[in-house]
Design a protein around this motif. Sequence first.
Motif, PDB file in Angstrom:
ATOM      1  N   THR A  32      -2.588  -2.263  12.322  1.00 41.00           N
ATOM      2  CA  THR A  32      -3.135  -2.166  13.603  1.00 41.00           C
ATOM      3  C   THR A  32      -2.084  -2.675  14.732  1.00 41.00           C
ATOM      4  OG1 THR A  32      -5.234  -2.260  12.599  1.00 41.00           O
ATOM      5  CG2 THR A  32      -5.068  -2.551  15.090  1.00 41.00           C
ATOM      6  N   HIS A  33      -1.489  -3.786  14.547  1.00 39.81           N
ATOM      7  CA  HIS A  33      -0.497  -4.386  15.475  1.00 39.81           C
ATOM      8  C   HIS A  33       0.615  -3.590  15.789  1.00 39.81           C
ATOM      9  CE1 HIS A  33      -2.156  -8.369  16.421  1.00 39.81           C
ATOM     10  NE2 HIS A  33      -2.487  -8.528  15.056  1.00 39.81           N
ATOM     11  N   GLY A  34       1.050  -2.780  14.611  1.00 40.27           N
ATOM     12  CA  GLY A  34       2.095  -1.868  14.794  1.00 40.27           C
ATOM     13  C   GLY A  34       1.576  -0.768  15.728  1.00 40.27           C
ATOM     14  N   PHE A  35       0.665   0.026  15.681  1.00 39.20           N
ATOM     15  CA  PHE A  35      -0.040   1.038  16.531  1.00 39.20           C
ATOM     16  C   PHE A  35      -0.140   0.471  18.120  1.00 39.20           C
ATOM     17  CE2 PHE A  35      -1.351   3.100  13.007  1.00 39.20           C
ATOM     18  CZ  PHE A  35      -1.566   4.379  13.246  1.00 39.20           C
ATOM     19  N   TYR A  36      -0.466  -0.828  18.332  1.00 36.56           N
ATOM     20  CA  TYR A  36      -0.484  -1.296  19.712  1.00 36.56           C
ATOM     21  C   TYR A  36       0.854  -1.529  20.058  1.00 36.56           C
ATOM     22  CZ  TYR A  36      -5.495  -2.406  20.268  1.00 36.56           C
ATOM     23  OH  TYR A  36      -6.817  -2.495  20.443  1.00 36.56           O
ATOM     24  N   GLU A  37       2.018  -1.947  19.270  1.00 36.26           N
ATOM     25  CA  GLU A  37       3.146  -1.928  19.741  1.00 36.26           C
ATOM     26  C   GLU A  37       3.793  -0.905  20.243  1.00 36.26           C
ATOM     27  OE1 GLU A  37       5.412  -3.917  16.578  1.00 36.26           O
ATOM     28  OE2 GLU A  37       4.395  -5.753  16.611  1.00 36.26           O
ATOM     29  N   LYS A  38       3.403   0.438  19.497  1.00 38.51           N
ATOM     30  CA  LYS A  38       3.954   1.668  19.596  1.00 38.51           C
ATOM     31  C   LYS A  38       3.198   2.608  20.808  1.00 38.51           C
ATOM     32  CE  LYS A  38       5.585   5.946  17.602  1.00 38.51           C
ATOM     33  NZ  LYS A  38       5.819   6.708  16.406  1.00 38.51           N
ATOM     34  N   TYR A  39       1.961   2.361  20.956  1.00 40.31           N
ATOM     35  CA  TYR A  39       1.117   3.054  21.779  1.00 40.31           C
ATOM     36  C   TYR A  39       0.327   2.359  22.790  1.00 40.31           C
ATOM     37  CZ  TYR A  39       1.569   6.481  17.905  1.00 40.31           C
ATOM     38  OH  TYR A  39       2.267   7.371  16.945  1.00 40.31           O
ATOM     39  N   GLY A  40       0.642   1.140  22.713  1.00 29.69           N
ATOM     40  CA  GLY A  40      -0.171   0.098  23.814  1.00 29.69           C
ATOM     41  C   GLY A  40      -1.659   0.503  23.863  1.00 29.69           C
ATOM     42  N   ALA A  41      -2.157   0.362  25.028  1.00 34.67           N
ATOM     43  CA  ALA A  41      -3.632   0.666  25.286  1.00 34.67           C
ATOM     44  C   ALA A  41      -4.138   1.990  24.738  1.00 34.67           C
ATOM     45  CB  ALA A  41      -4.066   0.391  26.734  1.00 34.67           C
TER      46      ALA A  41
ATOM     47  N   VAL B  31      -8.922  -9.910  20.228  1.00 38.82           N
ATOM     48  CA  VAL B  31      -8.183 -11.093  19.847  1.00 38.82           C
ATOM     49  C   VAL B  31      -6.984 -11.463  20.601  1.00 38.82           C
ATOM     50  CG1 VAL B  31      -6.567 -12.150  18.014  1.00 38.82           C
ATOM     51  CG2 VAL B  31      -8.819 -11.108  17.335  1.00 38.82           C
ATOM     52  N   ALA B  32      -6.326  -9.991  20.991  1.00 33.21           N
ATOM     53  CA  ALA B  32      -5.187 -10.194  22.345  1.00 33.21           C
ATOM     54  C   ALA B  32      -5.742 -10.403  23.526  1.00 33.21           C
ATOM     55  CB  ALA B  32      -4.481  -8.996  21.796  1.00 33.21           C
ATOM     56  N   ALA B  33      -7.028 -10.508  23.739  1.00 33.76           N
ATOM     57  CA  ALA B  33      -7.613 -10.657  25.141  1.00 33.76           C
ATOM     58  C   ALA B  33      -7.015  -9.536  25.976  1.00 33.76           C
ATOM     59  CB  ALA B  33      -7.303 -12.125  25.468  1.00 33.76           C
ATOM     60  N   MET B  34      -7.145  -8.201  25.420  1.00 31.76           N
ATOM     61  CA  MET B  34      -6.652  -7.091  26.272  1.00 31.76           C
ATOM     62  C   MET B  34      -7.614  -7.108  27.628  1.00 31.76           C
ATOM     63  SD  MET B  34      -7.378  -3.008  25.397  1.00 31.76           S
ATOM     64  CE  MET B  34      -5.823  -3.103  24.261  1.00 31.76           C
ATOM     65  N   ASN B  35      -7.274  -6.827  28.598  1.00 35.37           N
ATOM     66  CA  ASN B  35      -8.157  -6.645  29.756  1.00 35.37           C
ATOM     67  C   ASN B  35      -9.292  -5.678  29.632  1.00 35.37           C
ATOM     68  OD1 ASN B  35      -8.747  -4.656  32.440  1.00 35.37           O
ATOM     69  ND2 ASN B  35      -7.867  -6.784  33.153  1.00 35.37           N
ATOM     70  N   TYR B  36     -10.425  -6.231  29.793  1.00 37.62           N
ATOM     71  CA  TYR B  36     -11.656  -5.356  29.229  1.00 37.62           C
ATOM     72  C   TYR B  36     -11.744  -4.096  30.141  1.00 37.62           C
ATOM     73  CZ  TYR B  36     -16.315  -3.936  27.857  1.00 37.62           C
ATOM     74  OH  TYR B  36     -17.233  -3.441  27.391  1.00 37.62           O
ATOM     75  N   SER B  37     -11.495  -4.211  31.469  1.00 40.30           N
ATOM     76  CA  SER B  37     -11.575  -2.689  32.199  1.00 40.30           C
ATOM     77  C   SER B  37     -10.671  -1.756  31.628  1.00 40.30           C
ATOM     78  CB  SER B  37     -11.471  -2.924  33.714  1.00 40.30           C
ATOM     79  OG  SER B  37     -10.064  -3.495  33.855  1.00 40.30           O
ATOM     80  N   VAL B  38      -9.498  -2.144  31.201  1.00 40.54           N
ATOM     81  CA  VAL B  38      -8.510  -1.301  30.511  1.00 40.54           C
ATOM     82  C   VAL B  38      -9.085  -0.840  29.021  1.00 40.54           C
ATOM     83  CG1 VAL B  38      -6.327  -0.987  29.532  1.00 40.54           C
ATOM     84  CG2 VAL B  38      -6.525  -2.049  31.566  1.00 40.54           C
ATOM     85  N   PHE B  39      -9.535  -1.743  28.307  1.00 40.31           N
ATOM     86  CA  PHE B  39     -10.194  -1.511  27.161  1.00 40.31           C
ATOM     87  C   PHE B  39     -11.258  -0.560  27.245  1.00 40.31           C
ATOM     88  CE2 PHE B  39     -13.483  -2.270  24.153  1.00 40.31           C
ATOM     89  CZ  PHE B  39     -12.970  -2.063  22.856  1.00 40.31           C
ATOM     90  N   PHE B  40     -12.230  -0.681  28.234  1.00 42.63           N
ATOM     91  CA  PHE B  40     -13.397   0.111  28.265  1.00 42.63           C
ATOM     92  C   PHE B  40     -13.038   1.525  28.724  1.00 42.63           C
ATOM     93  CE2 PHE B  40     -16.862   1.952  30.815  1.00 42.63           C
ATOM     94  CZ  PHE B  40     -18.106   1.767  29.916  1.00 42.63           C
ATOM     95  N   LYS B  41     -12.021   1.839  29.477  1.00 52.80           N
ATOM     96  CA  LYS B  41     -11.753   3.205  30.026  1.00 52.80           C
ATOM     97  C   LYS B  41     -11.071   3.787  28.646  1.00 52.80           C
ATOM     98  CE  LYS B  41      -7.603   3.751  31.725  1.00 52.80           C
ATOM     99  NZ  LYS B  41      -6.324   3.773  32.673  1.00 52.80           N
ATOM    100  N   PHE B  42     -10.244   3.361  27.921  1.00 50.28           N
ATOM    101  CA  PHE B  42      -9.380   3.872  26.621  1.00 50.28           C
ATOM    102  C   PHE B  42     -10.762   4.178  25.609  1.00 50.28           C
ATOM    103  CE2 PHE B  42      -5.698   3.092  28.728  1.00 50.28           C
ATOM    104  CZ  PHE B  42      -5.069   4.007  28.558  1.00 50.28           C
ATOM    105  N   ASN B  43     -11.718   3.015  25.593  1.00 58.59           N
ATOM    106  CA  ASN B  43     -12.816   3.185  24.443  1.00 58.59           C
ATOM    107  C   ASN B  43     -13.624   4.456  24.889  1.00 58.59           C
ATOM    108  OD1 ASN B  43     -15.013   2.662  22.998  1.00 58.59           O
ATOM    109  ND2 ASN B  43     -15.952   0.896  24.231  1.00 58.59           N
ATOM    110  N   VAL B  44     -14.205   4.678  26.091  1.00 60.25           N
ATOM    111  CA  VAL B  44     -14.965   5.769  26.538  1.00 60.25           C
ATOM    112  C   VAL B  44     -14.019   7.176  26.259  1.00 60.25           C
ATOM    113  CG1 VAL B  44     -16.055   6.983  28.432  1.00 60.25           C
ATOM    114  CG2 VAL B  44     -16.322   4.688  28.141  1.00 60.25           C
TER     115      VAL B  44
END
Length: 224
Positions: free
Chosen positions: A119-128, A150-163
């Motif tokens: 999962t960390h590998g995916f984040y390193e390659k694709y970011g948010a 865990v990495a304290a990603m900005n929640y507004s960014v997370f929510f956008k990609f979540n949706v």
Amino acid sequence: MEIFHQVLDIFFQLDKHLGNIIEQHGALTYGILFMIIFIETGVVFMPFLPGDSLLFAAGMMAARYPDSLNIWLVIALLLIAAILGDGCNYLIGRRFGTKIQQISLFGKRMIKPEQLAQTHGFYEKYGASTIVIARFVPVVRTLAPFVGGVAAMNYSVFFKFNVIGAVLWVVSLSLAGYYLGSIPLVRDNFEKVVLGIVAVSVLPILWQLGKAKFKSISQSEVIV
């Protein structure tokens, strides 16, 4: 072992089991589908629950039982379940992530280090964008929002990609089941279709593992 076989039976014959649930429980099926998708995406210990195949089967059953399941209501409810699930997983990771990673059951970590590494590998390659891509990758789908927390990603960014990820995942697979499920070849070979969905879903993981292995071998040769 018996429980394992029962889980496999449910997983590969979702169409039959879901059909029985619809016939026996009617409208309660909406709530059952909602809970499974919410738990699969929202509880970091539950990545083994059916996700892709359940969405496909739900769409197929909506086509088969239109008086019991409305495809648009199914999509709306499962969208909410997927968004809330990832959001819950993010909050769990942000608040309890470090402690949860240490939890063991029968001497084995409930969250395997190699799964977290993938999962960390995916984040390193694709970011948010990992939050979107992970929707289509079993196991990583459940771990990605947790790692984001865990990495304290900005929640507004997370929510956008979540949706965005939830819309693409739920709508594409539900409608695929709805329109393709009426085709006799697909309907009569549901188990093979599920295997195909799983195979396509895990390709990104296999690709990442292959690249990591190749890179490790190359580095070893350079050192030698």
